[in-house]
Write an enzyme that holds these catalytic residues in place. Structure first.
Site, PDB file in Angstrom:
ATOM      1  N   GLU A 109     -80.370  -6.297  -0.174  1.00 14.41           N
ATOM      2  CA  GLU A 109     -81.738  -5.601   0.303  1.00 14.41           C
ATOM      3  C   GLU A 109     -82.785  -6.191   0.842  1.00 14.41           C
ATOM      4  O   GLU A 109     -83.397  -5.811   1.547  1.00 14.41           O
ATOM      5  CB  GLU A 109     -82.061  -4.527  -0.720  1.00 14.41           C
ATOM      6  CG  GLU A 109     -80.824  -3.564  -1.270  1.00 14.41           C
ATOM      7  CD  GLU A 109     -80.763  -2.551  -0.021  1.00 14.41           C
ATOM      8  OE1 GLU A 109     -81.855  -2.077   0.514  1.00 14.41           O
ATOM      9  OE2 GLU A 109     -79.583  -2.489   0.444  1.00 14.41           O
ATOM     10  N   SER A 137     -60.704  38.587 -48.799  1.00 11.70           N
ATOM     11  CA  SER A 137     -60.730  38.189 -50.037  1.00 11.70           C
ATOM     12  C   SER A 137     -61.580  36.732 -50.051  1.00 11.70           C
ATOM     13  O   SER A 137     -61.726  36.509 -51.389  1.00 11.70           O
ATOM     14  CB  SER A 137     -59.494  38.109 -50.517  1.00 11.70           C
ATOM     15  OG  SER A 137     -58.947  39.278 -50.918  1.00 11.70           O
TER      16      SER A 137
END
Length: 800
Positions: free
Chosen positions: A132, A432
């Site tokens: 860059e 139960s």
């Protein structure tokens, strides 16, 4: 002002910066600013004059452009200040498993992980500069030729494009500038000059690398390294799994255009979508690295494009919000709620930078999904139709940490293990399995486990009591069933009369104290927060005597919490999902936030000796239904079912809950959407001892094995309670039937004439608890005067 991510680190090889122990701008090095400050240094004076000259040139360009009629903003506007650009608010928040590192989910606005500038591999920095801005270390932050070209093109009406330095590119990010025009170009240059005056080269490069987009949803160089190579830029050269120069060049090459541009038709530089252009840009980058001395010609000659280590990318795959679309998505929902309760709202953690360590053990979670998911070919669920659903939650009894949570396939659908619709729906009739709380309430009232109850008294002034579809002939103990046998054989009637005697509010209170936070009434389907409402106001108005055998819906999470409390001898720890909360500091390190995270608060809710009596009985159930754990590992257990409706005997909900001292787990099985009859693969009505128990057994064996948990045993039975309690309504047991001479086959003969006198009682060895215990039959420990039923776990509402 743009804040540093961290103190600048090792030198970048700039020849005009004095090197010190910590690098040109490190903690101990003289750094870039020191070089600027040397008044007597001829080189420093020369550089200062050069910078001043450049500043005047930039200003002159700005004035020329504005005088051309394009700008009405004064020169002072351009020189005002560098806008804030705090990338710390644009990170991802990671949610990890209990090991503190394995990712469970990633949340936030963008996929970014900030890293300190000085910790970034120099190989990566050099590759990015080569791609860059190869002269980044030598210039003063701006490209004068680019600015001149932009200004000239403005006058002539030509292309306004102009090359930008790394500093200018970052200035564009910092100012959030958009559009390609001369105003942007001039302001970008001015801001770049201010950045160069205020920060070192390494700091600017660090900001740039943390800010820019690399494609594949990756913002910042660390996210990019993970997406492209599953590596970290923090791993230094020479270390295992460090990025190579060739790999770093791939990352650097994509920066120019990470993704296709529909306007120009260019496919970008991601090698997966445009390998020819990617290699061309890669070669350009390596060439500049050789030119700048960051790579030797020999290294360049041997360089090969790293296609073997390059990761494939699926654009449809989640990059942010990961984990929401998986079974762990429900865990993320709980994490969000707990963060909110800690004072960290979504608006805060969405900014990113947090690491949330959960209580979820990845091994336990995997075991839960293998056992409970329909999609798991090894799961008992896989034999059933796809509309069948299961939920499983596991909790560590000693601290309340949720070890595993499976409530559905993702965090956006229905959670079968928890609450939905903001807490207004959810839960399943516990059947139960809820009797474990009725037992806790009974022992609080000093009702002993060997107390006797009338299991045939199924009429309460014309009100028929459901006994799980059993006729009188199925209940062999009839009018004289012990509470222990009624629990193991899962008779409903005795539990109804327990609630009637002590009050259903006592049962609700025991459930609340164990960990049941929300219970739904069946008249309106309304949720009731038991932690905020006195049970006396709810029972019997909303929860009548049927609460004793599980008529009212509760969540799987709460039920697992309740089982965990009993496994912990009555000490309650609130179920929770977060262990710790951390946030990255200025140096990129995670630091725990004070006052946030796990806060253990164990509370003794029951008398330990009473709970020991319950656990002693519950330990007989897994073996009784053929679901005992491997290695002879002791475990409590309780099954339960609930009818689909009163008119039919089909079951709609089936459960299995149970625990070892280390893991408590609750399993529910039902159907998606509207409740439907549940059956086993062969067509038999499903009960808790069927598929739910199989899932529970599979999970418990897997989790104990994978976590390497030793075999631990529960405390021995204590036989608490008042033998003269007025609550039991059963008949006294008939006297034992014995032959002449008190059952002694030798009569009154002397012992030496009867050598076998003591060998006839092997089936009645006393276990010290007042019960016969031959450890042979399915109901070992049950008084012999009341033989067990032929089918101790029949199907039906409220049964086993």
């Amino acid at each position: 002002m743009v804040r540093p991510v961290s103190p600048a680190g090792p030198g970048l090889g700039r020849p005009d910066v004095l090197e010190g122990p910590g690098g040109p701008s490190g903690p101990t090095g003289p750094g870039r600013r020191a070089a600027k400050a040397g008044k007597g240094d001829p080189a420093a004076i020369k550089r200062a004059k050069r910078r001043k000259r450049i500043n005047w040139i930039v200003a002159a360009f700005a004035v020329v452009v504005m005088m051309a009629g394009a700008g009405v903003v004064g020169l002072t506007w351009f020189y005002d200040d560098v806008p804030t650009y705090d990338t710390s608010e644009l990170q991802a928040t990671s949610i990890v498993y209990s090991d503190g590192k394995t990712e469970l989910a990633k949340l936030g606005e963008v996929n970014r992980t900030l890293v300190p500038a000085e910790k970034i591999s120099p190989v990566v920095k050099q590759a990015v500069m080569a791609a860059e801005d190869k002269n980044f270390l030598d210039h003063e932050g701006i490209d004068l030729k680019g600015i001149a070209r932009a200004a000239w093109n403005n006058f002539t009406g030509g292309d306004t494009q102009g090359a930008s330095t790394i500093t200018q590119q970052y200035a564009r990010h910092a100012a959030d500038l958009s559009g390609i025009n001369y105003n942007r170009k001039i302001r970008e240059a001015v801001l770049a000059r201010k950045l160069e005056q205020d920060f070192s080269k390494d700091e600017i490069l660090g900001y740039y690398l943390n800010a820019i987009y690399f494609g594949r949803g990756a913002h910042g160089v660390e996210a990019a390294a993970q997406m492209y190579f599953r590596k970290s830029v923090l791993t230094q050269p020479g270390q295992k799994n460090a990025l190579t120069k060739e790999e770093a060049a791939v990352l650097a090459a994509v920066i120019k255009q990470p993704e296709p541009d529909t306007a120009t038709g260019h496919k970008g530089y991601d090698p997966q979508t445009n390998i020819e252009a990617a290699k061309e840009r890669w070669n350009y980058t390596l060439g500049n690295m050789v030119e700048k001395g960051w790579m030797t010609p020999e290294e360049r000659a041997k360089s090969v494009y790293p296609e073997k280590t390059l990761q494939k990318y699926d654009p449809k795959k989640c990059n942010i919000g990961c984990g929401i679309d998986k079974p762990t998505g429900n865990v993320v929902n709980y994490v969000r709620d707990e963060l909110e309760a800690m004072g960290i709202p979504a608006a805060e953690w969405k900014k990113g930078g947090y690491r949330i360590t959960t209580t979820i053990d990845s091994r336990a979670q995997k075991a839960a999904e293998e056992a409970a998911r329909w999609a798991s070919t090894s799961s008992p669920m896989h034999k059933l139709p796809k509309y069948y659903k299961a939920a499983l939650v596991a909790i560590n009894p000693s601290n309340g940490q949720v070890m595993a949570y499976y409530g559905g396939e993702n965090g956006t659908g229905y959670d079968y293990a928890g609450l939905n619709d903001g807490g207004n729906s959810g839960g399943h009739a516990a059947g139960s399995t809820f009797k474990i709380y009725t037992l806790a309430a009974a022992l609080r009232e000093e009702i002993p486990m060997d107390s006797r109850w009338d299991a045939l008294k199924d009429d309460d002034n014309g009100r028929k009591i459901s006994n799980a579809g059993r006729d009188a002939g199925d209940i062999k103990c009839g009018h004289s069933c012990t509470l222990e046998q009624s629990t193991i054989s899962s008779y409903n009637v005795p539990f109804y009369w327990i609630a009637d005697g002590i009050g259903p509010d006592k049962v609700v209170a025991a459930a609340r104290d164990a960990g049941i936070r929300t219970m739904f009434d069946t008249s309106k389907g309304k949720p009731h927060d038991l932690t905020k409402t006195d049970p006396k106001k709810l029972a019997p108005a909303e929860f009548d005597n049927e609460v004793a055998f599980g008529q009212y819906p509760i969540t799987v999470l709460d039920h697992a919490n309740g089982v965990a409390t009993l496994a912990n001898r009555g000490v309650y720890n609130k179920a929770h999902f977060i262990r710790s909360v951390e946030k990255r500091d200025a140096n990129g390190k995670f630091v725990k936030l004070a006052g946030k995270g796990e806060k253990l608060d164990p509370q003794t809710r029951f008398v330990a000796n009473q709970i020991d009596d319950i656990n002693a009985v519950l330990q007989k159930i897994p073996d009784n239904i053929g679901k005992d754990l491997k290695e002879g590992r002791p475990a409590t257990g309780k099954t339960g079912t609930w009818e689909l409706n009163q008119e039919r005997s089909d079951n709609g909900d089936a459960w299995m809950v149970g625990a070892t001292p280390q893991v408590a787990a609750a399993v529910w099985v039902g159907t998606e959407g509207k409740r439907r009859a549940i059956e086993e693969a062969g067509g038999k009505k499903m009960s808790g001892s069927g598929t739910p128990a199989s899932i529970w057994e599979m999970f418990m064996d897997l989790v104990h094995s994978r976590l390497g948990l030793p075999v631990e045993r529960f405390e021995e039975r204590k036989n608490t309670g008042n033998p003269d309690s007025t609550y039991p309504n059963g008949q006294s047991p008939p006297p034992p039937t014995q032959g002449p001479n008190n059952g002694n086959p030798c009569g009154n003969l002397p012992d030496f004439l009867c050598p076998d006198r003591d060998n006839g009682g092997d089936n009645n060895n006393n276990d010290g608890n007042g019960n016969g215990n031959n450890n042979q039959g399915p109901n070992a420990g049950t008084p012999t005067t009341a033989p067990p039923p032929e089918n101790p776990f029949p199907n039906g509402g409220g049964g086993g």
